[in-house]
Design a protein around this motif. Structure first.
Motif, short mmCIF file in Angstrom:
data_model
loop_
_atom_site.label_atom_id
_atom_site.label_comp_id
_atom_site.label_asym_id
_atom_site.label_seq_id
_atom_site.Cartn_x
_atom_site.Cartn_y
_atom_site.Cartn_z
N ALA A 50 7.39 -11.31 5.32
CA ALA A 50 8.62 -10.57 5.03
C ALA A 50 9.73 -11.56 4.69
CB ALA A 50 9.00 -9.72 6.24
N PRO A 51 10.83 -11.10 4.06
CA PRO A 51 11.93 -12.00 3.70
C PRO A 51 12.47 -12.82 4.87
CG PRO A 51 12.19 -9.91 2.58
CD PRO A 51 11.03 -9.75 3.49
N VAL A 68 5.01 -0.09 8.26
CA VAL A 68 6.23 -0.66 7.67
C VAL A 68 6.55 0.00 6.34
CG1 VAL A 68 7.31 -2.77 6.78
CG2 VAL A 68 5.88 -2.88 8.84
N ASP A 69 5.60 0.04 5.42
CA ASP A 69 5.83 0.64 4.10
C ASP A 69 4.49 0.79 3.40
OD1 ASP A 69 7.14 1.69 1.92
OD2 ASP A 69 8.36 -0.08 1.51
N LYS A 70 4.52 1.46 2.26
CA LYS A 70 3.31 1.57 1.44
C LYS A 70 3.70 1.62 -0.02
CE LYS A 70 2.45 6.49 0.80
NZ LYS A 70 2.43 6.40 -0.68
N SER A 71 2.77 1.23 -0.88
CA SER A 71 2.92 1.37 -2.33
C SER A 71 1.55 1.55 -2.92
CB SER A 71 3.60 0.14 -2.94
OG SER A 71 3.61 0.24 -4.36
N ARG A 72 1.37 2.64 -3.66
CA ARG A 72 0.08 2.91 -4.29
C ARG A 72 -1.05 2.91 -3.26
NH1 ARG A 72 3.53 0.09 -7.46
NH2 ARG A 72 3.83 0.84 -9.59
N HIS A 73 -1.98 1.98 -3.36
CA HIS A 73 -3.14 1.94 -2.47
C HIS A 73 -2.96 0.92 -1.35
CE1 HIS A 73 -3.49 -1.47 -4.99
NE2 HIS A 73 -4.70 -1.81 -4.61
N VAL A 117 -1.63 -5.96 -8.03
CA VAL A 117 -0.45 -6.66 -8.54
C VAL A 117 0.76 -5.73 -8.61
CG1 VAL A 117 0.50 -7.63 -10.66
CG2 VAL A 117 -1.65 -8.50 -9.77
N LEU A 118 0.54 -4.51 -9.09
CA LEU A 118 1.64 -3.55 -9.20
C LEU A 118 2.19 -3.18 -7.82
CD1 LEU A 118 0.30 -1.23 -12.04
CD2 LEU A 118 2.33 -2.70 -12.14
N ALA A 119 1.29 -3.01 -6.86
CA ALA A 119 1.73 -2.68 -5.50
C ALA A 119 2.55 -3.83 -4.91
CB ALA A 119 0.53 -2.37 -4.62
N ILE A 120 2.06 -5.05 -5.06
CA ILE A 120 2.79 -6.21 -4.55
C ILE A 120 4.17 -6.31 -5.21
CG2 ILE A 120 2.84 -8.75 -4.53
CD1 ILE A 120 -0.23 -8.63 -4.31
N ARG A 125 11.28 -4.05 -3.27
CA ARG A 125 11.91 -3.30 -2.17
C ARG A 125 12.40 -4.21 -1.05
NH1 ARG A 125 7.30 1.27 -1.22
NH2 ARG A 125 7.61 2.49 -3.13
N GLY A 126 12.00 -5.47 -1.08
CA GLY A 126 12.39 -6.39 -0.02
C GLY A 126 11.49 -6.31 1.20
N VAL A 127 10.33 -5.68 1.06
CA VAL A 127 9.38 -5.59 2.18
C VAL A 127 8.61 -6.90 2.29
CG1 VAL A 127 7.34 -4.39 3.06
CG2 VAL A 127 9.17 -3.10 1.94
N LEU A 128 8.18 -7.43 1.15
CA LEU A 128 7.43 -8.68 1.11
C LEU A 128 8.20 -9.75 0.36
CD1 LEU A 128 3.79 -7.52 0.18
CD2 LEU A 128 4.63 -8.21 2.44
#
Length: 295
Positions: free
Chosen positions: A111-112, A173-178, A79-82, A88-91
Protein backbone atom coordinates in the motif's frame (compact mmCIF):
# COMPACT_ATOMS: atom_id res chain seq x y z
CA UNK A 1 9.07 -11.63 -17.14
CA UNK A 2 6.92 -11.18 -14.04
CA UNK A 3 3.74 -9.17 -13.58
CA UNK A 4 5.55 -6.22 -12.01
CA UNK A 5 8.02 -5.98 -14.91
CA UNK A 6 5.25 -6.22 -17.51
CA UNK A 7 3.20 -3.48 -15.85
CA UNK A 8 6.22 -1.18 -15.73
CA UNK A 9 6.59 -1.38 -19.53
CA UNK A 10 3.07 -0.21 -20.38
CA UNK A 11 2.35 3.18 -21.92
CA UNK A 12 -0.82 5.29 -21.73
CA UNK A 13 -1.68 4.13 -25.25
CA UNK A 14 -1.34 0.50 -24.13
CA UNK A 15 -3.76 0.99 -21.23
CA UNK A 16 -6.21 2.79 -23.52
CA UNK A 17 -6.14 -0.11 -26.00
CA UNK A 18 -6.60 -2.74 -23.28
CA UNK A 19 -9.59 -0.86 -21.84
CA UNK A 20 -11.16 -0.54 -25.28
CA UNK A 21 -10.93 -4.31 -25.82
CA UNK A 22 -12.28 -4.92 -22.31
CA UNK A 23 -15.38 -2.84 -23.06
CA UNK A 24 -16.18 -5.27 -25.87
CA UNK A 25 -15.79 -8.45 -23.81
CA UNK A 26 -19.49 -9.28 -23.97
CA UNK A 27 -19.98 -8.44 -27.64
CA UNK A 28 -16.82 -9.64 -29.41
CA UNK A 29 -14.63 -12.69 -28.99
CA UNK A 30 -11.98 -10.82 -31.02
CA UNK A 31 -12.26 -7.05 -31.40
CA UNK A 32 -11.48 -5.82 -34.94
CA UNK A 33 -8.82 -3.16 -35.44
CA UNK A 34 -11.39 -0.85 -37.08
CA UNK A 35 -13.44 -0.81 -33.86
CA UNK A 36 -10.35 -0.23 -31.74
CA UNK A 37 -9.39 2.73 -33.91
CA UNK A 38 -12.79 4.32 -33.25
CA UNK A 39 -12.87 3.41 -29.54
CA UNK A 40 -9.36 4.62 -28.68
CA UNK A 41 -9.29 7.59 -31.11
CA UNK A 42 -5.60 6.84 -31.58
CA UNK A 43 -3.91 7.49 -34.93
CA UNK A 44 -3.53 4.19 -36.77
CA UNK A 45 0.27 4.14 -36.50
CA UNK A 46 0.11 4.56 -32.69
CA UNK A 47 -2.63 1.94 -32.39
CA UNK A 48 -0.65 -0.57 -34.44
CA UNK A 49 2.50 0.11 -32.42
CA UNK A 50 0.58 -0.48 -29.19
CA UNK A 51 -1.04 -3.67 -30.51
CA UNK A 52 2.37 -5.00 -31.52
CA UNK A 53 3.80 -4.15 -28.09
CA UNK A 54 0.88 -5.72 -26.19
CA UNK A 55 0.98 -8.84 -28.33
CA UNK A 56 4.71 -9.19 -27.70
CA UNK A 57 4.07 -8.95 -23.93
CA UNK A 58 1.45 -11.72 -24.28
CA UNK A 59 -1.33 -9.42 -23.12
CA UNK A 60 -3.33 -9.98 -26.31
CA UNK A 61 -4.27 -12.89 -28.54
CA UNK A 62 -4.50 -12.10 -32.23
CA UNK A 63 -6.88 -13.63 -34.73
CA UNK A 64 -5.98 -13.28 -38.38
CA UNK A 65 -8.50 -13.67 -41.14
CA UNK A 66 -10.80 -11.50 -43.16
CA UNK A 67 -10.75 -9.08 -40.23
CA UNK A 68 -7.76 -8.79 -37.92
CA UNK A 69 -8.89 -8.82 -34.28
CA UNK A 70 -7.59 -9.05 -30.74
CA UNK A 71 -8.77 -10.27 -27.37
CA UNK A 72 -7.39 -9.98 -23.84
CA UNK A 73 -5.41 -12.69 -22.11
CA UNK A 74 -5.83 -13.26 -18.38
CA UNK A 75 -2.50 -11.46 -17.94
CA UNK A 76 -3.99 -8.36 -19.55
CA UNK A 77 -6.91 -8.52 -17.13
CA UNK A 78 -4.36 -8.69 -14.30
CA UNK A 79 -2.69 -5.55 -15.60
CA UNK A 80 -5.97 -3.64 -15.86
CA UNK A 81 -6.93 -4.58 -12.31
CA UNK A 82 -3.54 -3.50 -10.95
CA UNK A 83 -3.78 -0.23 -12.88
CA UNK A 84 -7.17 0.55 -11.35
CA UNK A 85 -6.07 -0.34 -7.82
CA UNK A 86 -2.99 1.87 -8.16
CA UNK A 87 -5.08 4.76 -9.49
CA UNK A 88 -7.37 4.41 -6.47
CA UNK A 89 -4.39 4.57 -4.12
CA UNK A 90 -4.96 1.04 -2.80
CA UNK A 91 -1.67 -0.30 -4.18
CA UNK A 92 1.66 1.43 -4.63
CA UNK A 93 3.45 -1.69 -5.80
CA UNK A 94 2.83 -5.29 -6.74
CA UNK A 95 5.36 -7.79 -5.46
CA UNK A 96 6.13 -11.46 -5.96
CA UNK A 97 3.70 -14.36 -6.07
CA UNK A 98 3.26 -15.73 -2.54
CA UNK A 99 0.60 -18.39 -3.07
CA UNK A 100 -1.08 -20.57 -5.69
CA UNK A 101 -4.51 -22.15 -5.41
CA UNK A 102 -6.51 -24.36 -7.72
CA UNK A 103 -8.39 -21.28 -8.94
CA UNK A 104 -6.26 -18.33 -7.83
CA UNK A 105 -2.82 -16.76 -7.59
CA UNK A 106 -1.89 -14.58 -4.62
CA UNK A 107 0.69 -11.80 -4.83
CA UNK A 108 2.21 -9.54 -2.23
CA UNK A 109 0.92 -5.98 -2.52
CA UNK A 110 2.36 -2.84 -0.95
CA UNK A 111 0.00 0.00 0.00
CA UNK A 112 1.14 3.65 -0.37
CA UNK A 113 2.00 3.80 3.34
CA UNK A 114 4.06 0.63 3.14
CA UNK A 115 1.49 -1.77 4.58
CA UNK A 116 1.71 -5.31 3.17
CA UNK A 117 -1.44 -6.68 1.53
CA UNK A 118 -2.58 -9.90 -0.11
CA UNK A 119 -3.63 -9.45 -3.74
CA UNK A 120 -5.66 -12.42 -4.96
CA UNK A 121 -6.21 -12.97 -8.69
CA UNK A 122 -9.15 -15.29 -9.37
CA UNK A 123 -8.52 -17.86 -12.12
CA UNK A 124 -11.84 -19.62 -12.64
CA UNK A 125 -10.80 -20.69 -16.14
CA UNK A 126 -7.84 -22.66 -14.78
CA UNK A 127 -10.12 -25.73 -14.63
CA UNK A 128 -12.25 -27.01 -17.46
CA UNK A 129 -15.36 -24.94 -18.05
CA UNK A 130 -17.69 -27.92 -17.57
CA UNK A 131 -16.17 -28.77 -14.20
CA UNK A 132 -16.39 -25.15 -13.04
CA UNK A 133 -19.98 -24.74 -14.21
CA UNK A 134 -21.05 -27.98 -12.55
CA UNK A 135 -19.59 -27.00 -9.18
CA UNK A 136 -20.72 -23.39 -8.90
CA UNK A 137 -24.02 -22.35 -7.26
CA UNK A 138 -24.23 -19.22 -9.42
CA UNK A 139 -24.54 -18.40 -13.12
CA UNK A 140 -21.23 -18.18 -14.94
CA UNK A 141 -20.49 -15.73 -17.73
CA UNK A 142 -19.36 -17.07 -21.10
CA UNK A 143 -15.93 -15.44 -20.90
CA UNK A 144 -13.37 -16.93 -18.51
CA UNK A 145 -12.35 -13.38 -17.65
CA UNK A 146 -15.91 -12.49 -16.69
CA UNK A 147 -16.27 -15.78 -14.77
CA UNK A 148 -13.26 -14.80 -12.70
CA UNK A 149 -14.75 -11.35 -12.13
CA UNK A 150 -17.98 -12.90 -10.82
CA UNK A 151 -15.95 -15.17 -8.52
CA UNK A 152 -14.01 -12.21 -7.09
CA UNK A 153 -17.17 -10.17 -6.57
CA UNK A 154 -18.78 -12.99 -4.62
CA UNK A 155 -15.74 -13.49 -2.42
CA UNK A 156 -15.40 -9.78 -1.68
CA UNK A 157 -19.11 -9.52 -0.83
CA UNK A 158 -18.83 -12.47 1.57
CA UNK A 159 -15.77 -11.02 3.32
CA UNK A 160 -17.53 -7.64 3.67
CA UNK A 161 -20.35 -9.37 5.53
CA UNK A 162 -18.24 -11.77 7.57
CA UNK A 163 -15.39 -9.59 8.82
CA UNK A 164 -17.42 -6.94 10.70
CA UNK A 165 -19.28 -9.72 12.54
CA UNK A 166 -16.09 -11.10 14.05
CA UNK A 167 -15.51 -14.00 11.68
CA UNK A 168 -11.90 -15.11 11.32
CA UNK A 169 -11.38 -14.10 7.71
CA UNK A 170 -8.90 -11.71 6.10
CA UNK A 171 -10.01 -8.08 6.32
CA UNK A 172 -11.29 -6.98 2.88
CA UNK A 173 -9.70 -3.84 1.46
CA UNK A 174 -10.86 -3.40 -2.15
CA UNK A 175 -11.49 -5.22 -5.41
CA UNK A 176 -11.15 -4.60 -9.13
CA UNK A 177 -12.37 -6.96 -11.83
CA UNK A 178 -11.14 -10.45 -10.85
CA UNK A 179 -8.82 -9.22 -8.09
CA UNK A 180 -9.57 -9.06 -4.35
CA UNK A 181 -7.24 -7.16 -2.01
CA UNK A 182 -7.21 -8.09 1.69
CA UNK A 183 -4.99 -7.57 4.67
CA UNK A 184 -1.98 -9.88 4.72
CA UNK A 185 -2.11 -12.13 7.76
CA UNK A 186 1.54 -12.08 8.72
CA UNK A 187 3.07 -15.39 9.73
CA UNK A 188 0.15 -17.47 8.47
CA UNK A 189 0.72 -20.88 6.89
CA UNK A 190 -1.67 -23.31 5.23
CA UNK A 191 -3.26 -25.81 7.59
CA UNK A 192 -2.67 -28.72 5.19
CA UNK A 193 1.07 -28.41 5.91
CA UNK A 194 0.28 -29.67 9.44
CA UNK A 195 2.14 -26.93 11.30
CA UNK A 196 3.05 -27.24 14.97
CA UNK A 197 0.28 -25.27 16.72
CA UNK A 198 0.67 -24.59 20.46
CA UNK A 199 -3.10 -24.62 20.99
CA UNK A 200 -4.82 -26.59 18.21
CA UNK A 201 -8.13 -26.53 20.09
CA UNK A 202 -8.16 -22.72 19.81
CA UNK A 203 -7.49 -22.99 16.07
CA UNK A 204 -10.36 -25.45 15.67
CA UNK A 205 -12.69 -23.21 17.67
CA UNK A 206 -11.75 -20.25 15.47
CA UNK A 207 -12.81 -22.25 12.43
CA UNK A 208 -16.06 -23.49 13.97
CA UNK A 209 -17.01 -20.04 15.24
CA UNK A 210 -16.48 -18.61 11.75
CA UNK A 211 -18.63 -21.36 10.23
CA UNK A 212 -21.29 -20.49 12.81
CA UNK A 213 -21.15 -16.73 12.12
CA UNK A 214 -21.40 -17.41 8.39
CA UNK A 215 -24.40 -19.69 8.84
CA UNK A 216 -26.36 -17.87 11.55
CA UNK A 217 -25.48 -14.21 11.04
CA UNK A 218 -24.68 -13.91 7.34
CA UNK A 219 -26.80 -16.79 6.06
CA UNK A 220 -24.18 -18.56 3.98
CA UNK A 221 -22.23 -21.83 3.99
CA UNK A 222 -18.62 -21.93 2.74
CA UNK A 223 -19.32 -25.08 0.76
CA UNK A 224 -15.77 -26.18 0.00
CA UNK A 225 -14.04 -26.13 3.37
CA UNK A 226 -11.00 -28.26 4.13
CA UNK A 227 -7.44 -27.92 5.40
CA UNK A 228 -6.56 -26.39 2.01
CA UNK A 229 -8.48 -23.17 2.61
CA UNK A 230 -7.70 -22.63 6.27
CA UNK A 231 -4.59 -20.72 7.29
CA UNK A 232 -3.13 -20.58 10.80
CA UNK A 233 -0.67 -18.36 12.63
CA UNK A 234 1.39 -20.84 14.69
CA UNK A 235 2.65 -18.20 17.14
CA UNK A 236 -0.91 -17.31 18.23
CA UNK A 237 -2.83 -20.49 17.21
CA UNK A 238 -5.29 -18.27 15.30
CA UNK A 239 -7.03 -19.83 12.31
CA UNK A 240 -8.69 -18.06 9.38
CA UNK A 241 -10.98 -19.37 6.65
CA UNK A 242 -10.16 -18.20 3.11
CA UNK A 243 -11.57 -18.82 -0.40
CA UNK A 244 -15.26 -17.89 -0.22
CA UNK A 245 -16.52 -17.45 -3.81
CA UNK A 246 -18.39 -20.78 -3.98
CA UNK A 247 -20.51 -20.11 -0.86
CA UNK A 248 -24.18 -21.12 -0.95
CA UNK A 249 -27.09 -19.33 0.65
CA UNK A 250 -28.52 -20.81 3.84
CA UNK A 251 -31.89 -21.42 2.16
CA UNK A 252 -30.34 -23.39 -0.71
CA UNK A 253 -31.33 -27.09 -0.91
CA UNK A 254 -27.58 -27.83 -0.81
CA UNK A 255 -26.84 -25.80 2.32
CA UNK A 256 -27.34 -28.40 5.06
CA UNK A 257 -25.45 -31.11 3.20
CA UNK A 258 -22.54 -28.75 2.51
CA UNK A 259 -22.53 -27.46 6.08
CA UNK A 260 -22.18 -31.00 7.38
CA UNK A 261 -19.49 -31.81 4.84
CA UNK A 262 -17.51 -28.69 5.80
CA UNK A 263 -17.67 -29.68 9.46
CA UNK A 264 -16.75 -33.31 8.73
CA UNK A 265 -13.62 -32.35 6.81
CA UNK A 266 -12.43 -29.94 9.49
CA UNK A 267 -13.19 -32.20 12.46
CA UNK A 268 -11.62 -35.21 10.76
CA UNK A 269 -8.42 -33.29 10.00
CA UNK A 270 -8.01 -31.93 13.53
CA UNK A 271 -8.68 -35.36 15.01
CA UNK A 272 -6.19 -37.09 12.73
CA UNK A 273 -3.39 -34.52 12.98
CA UNK A 274 -3.84 -32.94 16.41
CA UNK A 275 -5.76 -35.63 18.28
CA UNK A 276 -8.83 -33.51 19.07
CA UNK A 277 -11.91 -35.75 19.32
CA UNK A 278 -15.16 -34.01 18.43
CA UNK A 279 -18.46 -35.54 17.39
CA UNK A 280 -19.58 -34.23 13.99
CA UNK A 281 -23.29 -34.58 14.80
CA UNK A 282 -22.88 -32.61 18.00
CA UNK A 283 -20.96 -29.82 16.24
CA UNK A 284 -23.51 -29.55 13.43
CA UNK A 285 -26.33 -29.48 15.98
CA UNK A 286 -24.60 -26.65 17.86
CA UNK A 287 -24.05 -24.68 14.68
CA UNK A 288 -27.72 -24.92 13.74
CA UNK A 289 -29.14 -24.02 17.15
CA UNK A 290 -31.00 -20.74 17.29
CA UNK A 291 -29.53 -18.08 19.61
CA UNK A 292 -31.28 -17.85 22.98
CA UNK A 293 -34.34 -15.64 22.76
CA UNK A 294 -34.84 -16.22 19.04
CA UNK A 295 -38.04 -17.43 17.53
Amino acid sequence: MNLKEIYAQLTEDDIKVLKAIERRLKTHEFVPVEILEKETKLPLHRLERSLYHLNKLKLLRRMSGSSLGYRLTILAYDVLAIHTLMKRGVLAEIGDKIGVGKESDVYLGIAPGGKRLAVKFHRVGRKSFRHVARNRPYKLEDSWLLQSKVSASREFAALKELYPRGAKVPKPVDKSRHVVVTELIEGAVELYTKPDIPDPLKALEDVLVTIEIAYKDVGIVHGDLSEYNIIVVPSTSEAFIIDWPQYVEKDSPLAERLLRRDVEYVVRFFKKVYGIPLDVDEVVRRLKELPSGSG
